[in-house]
Design a protein around this motif. Structure first.
Motif, mmCIF file in Angstrom:
data_model
loop_
_atom_site.group_PDB
_atom_site.id
_atom_site.type_symbol
_atom_site.label_atom_id
_atom_site.label_comp_id
_atom_site.label_asym_id
_atom_site.label_seq_id
_atom_site.Cartn_x
_atom_site.Cartn_y
_atom_site.Cartn_z
ATOM 1 N N ASN A 181 -26.140 -28.414 -22.348
ATOM 2 C CA ASN A 181 -25.469 -27.770 -23.469
ATOM 3 C C ASN A 181 -25.754 -26.268 -23.411
ATOM 4 O O ASN A 181 -26.886 -25.831 -23.646
ATOM 5 C CB ASN A 181 -25.962 -28.354 -24.799
ATOM 6 C CG ASN A 181 -25.175 -27.845 -25.996
ATOM 7 O OD1 ASN A 181 -24.806 -26.683 -26.072
ATOM 8 N ND2 ASN A 181 -24.920 -28.747 -26.950
ATOM 9 N N LYS A 182 -24.751 -25.490 -23.090
ATOM 10 C CA LYS A 182 -24.939 -24.041 -22.918
ATOM 11 C C LYS A 182 -25.352 -23.353 -24.206
ATOM 12 O O LYS A 182 -26.118 -22.378 -24.187
ATOM 13 C CB LYS A 182 -23.652 -23.409 -22.377
ATOM 14 C CG LYS A 182 -23.295 -23.851 -20.964
ATOM 15 C CD LYS A 182 -22.033 -23.149 -20.495
ATOM 16 C CE LYS A 182 -21.682 -23.585 -19.075
ATOM 17 N NZ LYS A 182 -20.437 -22.923 -18.583
ATOM 18 N N SER A 183 -24.846 -23.830 -25.335
ATOM 19 C CA SER A 183 -25.151 -23.172 -26.608
ATOM 20 C C SER A 183 -26.603 -23.380 -27.037
ATOM 21 O O SER A 183 -27.206 -22.511 -27.671
ATOM 22 C CB SER A 183 -24.213 -23.674 -27.711
ATOM 23 O OG SER A 183 -24.368 -25.064 -27.896
ATOM 24 N N THR A 184 -27.165 -24.528 -26.699
ATOM 25 C CA THR A 184 -28.552 -24.814 -27.077
ATOM 26 C C THR A 184 -29.514 -24.707 -25.901
ATOM 27 O O THR A 184 -30.725 -24.747 -26.080
ATOM 28 C CB THR A 184 -28.670 -26.231 -27.674
ATOM 29 O OG1 THR A 184 -28.245 -27.188 -26.684
ATOM 30 C CG2 THR A 184 -27.794 -26.360 -28.915
#
Length: 283
Positions: A181-184
């Motif tokens: 997950n790039k955002s997290t």
């Protein structure tokens, strides 16, 4: 091998319903034929009762290992025997080469299935490219595998694998069921847990290496469809798997042997289970 978010849908469009290849010596196209009554009935109910759902789609990924005619001395499914007779170029597949060789590894609780990760990778790739999915339907060794997939997608399952690994036991949680997950900036499960699983003539893998799949108990709703006269997968084997499940899981018997049941009352009960698990309003 195989995989299956909410039939009530997101963005007013129904997700896929992924069906698994039936057991040893079968094919995706044959599973399509055998499950046609279930497909048609489910589509009919959704079209009439839930117009906000655009459609239900079915995915039939093929098992990774092809069986040669010389290897198919006797299929485990009576229907497949009729289809494969007098055919030099059969369309027959298996989830494990050990099964193809005649050792029936899936049925040997003392054996480690060395190539089981290949099947899980096929399922994970299907989820990644065509998912997310709502539910899983499988037959025989295919049903055994969809239960493993449902287990892997449950919240906290990876922790169960890691805990057993920390004392040097069990197989590792399959990396193919994790995504970045790039955002997290963390690894997370490939998709949300399945809404339901339907298993026909299924069984569990009882070797200690596979303990983490079943302990803690599987919480995904599973309908265990059992043939009264099944001589390939015994009632005891299916019940042993059922003991490793909890929540909304239940049993459904049919007066048949080792095949995908197509009797009207059995199909009705399967559809009823799917509707209940997916919260489709039918009145």
């Amino acid at each position: 091998m195989v995989s299956f978010t909410h039939l009530i849908v997101y963005n007013l469009v129904c997700e896929y319903l992924l069906m698994l290849n039936i057991g040893y010596g079968q094919s995706a196209s044959l599973l399509d034929i055998k499950t046609r009554p279930i497909q048609e009935q489910l589509k009919r109910i959704v079209a009439v009762q839930t117009p906000w759902i655009e459609d239900i789609q079915f995915c039939f990924p093929e098992a990774p290992f092809r069986i040669l005619p010389a290897e198919l001395s006797r299929s485990w499914d009576d229907d497949s025997v009729m289809l494969h007779n007098n055919s030099a170029d059969i369309d027959a597949w298996t989830w494990s080469r050990a099964v193809t060789s005649g050792t029936r590894t899936f049925f040997d609780d003392s054996t480690i299935i060395l190539d089981i990760t290949i099947g899980l990778e096929v399922i994970a790739q299907t989820i990644e490219t065509q998912g997310p999915f709502d539910g899983l339907i499988g037959f025989s060794s295919g049903a055994s595998l969809v239960v493993l997939v449902a287990s892997l997608l449950e919240n906290g399952r990876k922790h169960a694998f890691d805990k057993l690994n920390s004392i040097g036991k069990g197989i590792r949680y399959p990396r193919c069921f994790l995504k970045y997950n790039k955002s997290t900036a963390i690894l997370e499960c490939l998709q949300m847990p399945m809404k339901f699983v339907v298993c026909c003539s299924s069984f569990s893998l009882t070797h200690e290496d596979y303990t983490s799949f079943y302990k803690p108990k599987i919480n995904t709703p599973i309908l265990h469809v059992i043939g009264r006269w099944d001589t390939i997968v015994s009632e005891e084997q299916s019940l042993e798997l059922a003991k490793k499940c909890q929540g909304k899981s239940r049993l459904l018997y049919h007066m048949g042997s080792h095949f995908v049941p197509r009797q009207r009352h059995v199909v009705f009960e399967i559809i009823k289970f799917v509707i209940e698990c997916c919260e489709i309003v039918t009145s």
